[in-house]
Design an enzyme around this catalytic site. Sequence first.
Site, short mmCIF file in Angstrom:
data_model
loop_
_atom_site.label_atom_id
_atom_site.label_comp_id
_atom_site.label_asym_id
_atom_site.label_seq_id
_atom_site.Cartn_x
_atom_site.Cartn_y
_atom_site.Cartn_z
N HIS A 137 -53.40 76.82 -12.71
CA HIS A 137 -54.12 77.93 -12.08
C HIS A 137 -53.80 78.00 -10.60
O HIS A 137 -53.48 76.98 -9.99
CB HIS A 137 -55.63 77.74 -12.25
N HIS A 189 -60.22 75.67 -6.63
CA HIS A 189 -60.69 77.07 -6.67
C HIS A 189 -61.86 77.33 -5.72
O HIS A 189 -62.19 78.48 -5.45
CB HIS A 189 -61.13 77.46 -8.09
C1 X5A Z 1 -59.51 73.28 -12.05
C2 X5A Z 1 -59.20 74.25 -13.15
C3 X5A Z 1 -59.75 76.27 -14.32
C4 X5A Z 1 -60.79 77.31 -14.43
C5 X5A Z 1 -60.51 78.28 -15.53
C6 X5A Z 1 -61.60 79.30 -15.68
N1 X5A Z 1 -59.99 75.31 -13.29
N2 X5A Z 1 -61.30 80.30 -16.64
O1 X5A Z 1 -58.26 74.03 -13.91
ZN ZN Z 2 -56.29 74.52 -13.65
#
Ligand code: X5A
Ligand code: ZN
Length: 679
Positions: free
Chosen positions: A176, A137
């Site tokens: 995600h 992210h």
């Molecule tokens: C790397 C990962 C998830 C973040 C979720 C925030 N991040 N709501 O799985």
């Molecule tokens: Zn994730």
Amino acid sequence: MASGTGLINNEQMMSYNLLWDYPVCSIEIPERLSTSYEKLKYYGLVERCIPLSVREATEEEIMLVHSLDYIEAVKSTASMNIEELKTFSYNYNDVYFHPNSYLCAKMSLGATLQLVDAVMLSRVRNGMALVRPPGHHSQKSEACGFCVFNNVAIAANYAKKTYGTKRILIVDWDVHHGQGTQYTFEEDPSILYFSWHRYEHQQFWPNLKDSDYDVVGKGRGTGFNINIPWNKVGMGNADYLAAFLYVLLPMAYEFNPELILVSAGFDSAIGDPEGEMCATPECFAHLTQLLMPLANGKLCVVLEGGYNLRSLSESVCMTVRALLGDPVPPLVGQMVPCISAIETIQNVRAVHQQYWNFLKYHDSVFSKDSNTKKLNLGIEEGNPESNDASNAEEKKLTMISEVNQDFDEFMDSHMKKVLVLAPPARTALVGCGEKLTKLDQCLQVEEKKITLEEVGILISGGDCAHLKDENLLLSLGKIFPLIDKITKREVRNGVVVSPTLSSGAFAARYSTTVGASKVLLLLLGEADIPTDVKDDEKILVMQIYGKQDVKRQSNYYIPICWKEHNELDGDLLYALFGFILPLAYEHQPELVILTVGSNIGIQAVTLAHLTHLLQVLSEGRILVISQASDLVETLISSLLGDPTSAVRPFVLKQENALVLVKLRQELKQHWKLLQNSIN
Ligand code: X5A
Ligand code: ZN
């Protein structure tokens, strides 16, 4: 030839945690690493891997993706107090900082780069890095979603710079969307980025339009960004598999990567509080094994998310097992993708078909919006029985709630069911030449004498005219003892040379009589098949090169009558992903029998890919019958699990593709996994 699986684990990366009450970040805990590593130890997997060391990444390396200002800002957190850390963290979206975050982020990246080095320098063939913080992210000047530095994105630029790697595939199976990775490479045609993610029509975090299927990259990078937005929770093994077979694998083969990086989040697995998906741990062994024939086996798996510790650790173990070349457990249960998944896959294929030859031949138009999908399908509200795919959706939702009641109990019994022991020997040979280079790595099996009467009993009422053929009896004398060994789990797979391809059908019949409940028989070349084998629903027969326009009489004997017969390498792999594997996965064979004729217009290297990929079925139990003895060397190598080189040139002939499109139309009522469009 590179061999061995690297493993990176380092306790230092457990030295940061959340210091204040911040519910959205409370799931990213140090135990994610220790639990995974303990489980690897428990299964005896750690000692089978090659330990790789960690280092801190340098500033120069971090700058391959991030800005200097951002690096300085992150660096400054090392001396902050809790209040300052809080204030700093709230500049970003769903991320927390700790005084050790900077150090750990440098180690997490350093570990990833160490793995890339080990793979690129052939010190190991593949490997996995257990790291935190995760990366996908984070963006040029932004921390996000528990991520500080974008490990995988930096690793890709690092490989390009250090090793001149020209094409890199990034597979992001975290639940995600790795928007940080997407933004980094949106104009870069040397990086093919694939991500599936929980989306729910933008209702799910990070709620970006950029995560939708129609975001395909920009400028020269157009067509090199693949988004698979899941619009429902509860996606499971069949849905993930369909995304791989119908989208990723054809594109990946056409792209021909030199290196694969996996953003391996296991929040896409069953029981995860973030993903709410249904895929069971062994699904990740399948995904891994399906990627392993690409890029000469250069596969670096890097941990991202995964917040249900049990599911995370079992899935990590499954992934490592596949990297080590262990047989992968079969995917059990109904292999039916749900409507919502099919709709997403259809849309992704539709937007990408202008960029990728392998998506061109398709009966699809856009399926515009799932609010109208009931109309598209002609399904009446409240009558889910009318469609298996919508049934699949309902079933999953029930499954989630049942599973959540006692997750550990569910997992205990599930793992007990799926865990399989590898046979003591991997590959067997019967009566092959002594000159083979890999002979010493194989188990030698004695042939025996088979009589006409013995075979006659097998084929009840079938026509035995060609049994007069002495060659056939000799071949069966090699094949039957081998099937015995495979059935008794003394050896995983094997190869036999047989001058006549008719032996394939007898092999299939023999295996069902000695206990295989289901068999897949894949024939490449002309061969007679007795009617009682054609009619037997236990034996799924697919025959490429069937005589021109053989009529298909059943759902279990499927001749693929191609129009063009030269240079079939691309066509065969296209058929494999889009047709053969979906049927085979649904059939769930306990044994695969592949017969390969001579002079069939398929290169040896393509057959190596075929035999590698077929090993995802039936715990790797495959018997290869080759008409030509000069193929044996390549076949053995593939059965032993050696890396395969690329299939080139990789072209698909329209005439042949259309034959499959037609077969799909005819058969998708019966074989549900064939559905990749909702019209
Ligand atoms: C790397 C990962 C998830 C973040 C979720 C925030 N991040 N709501 O799985
Ligand atoms: Zn994730």
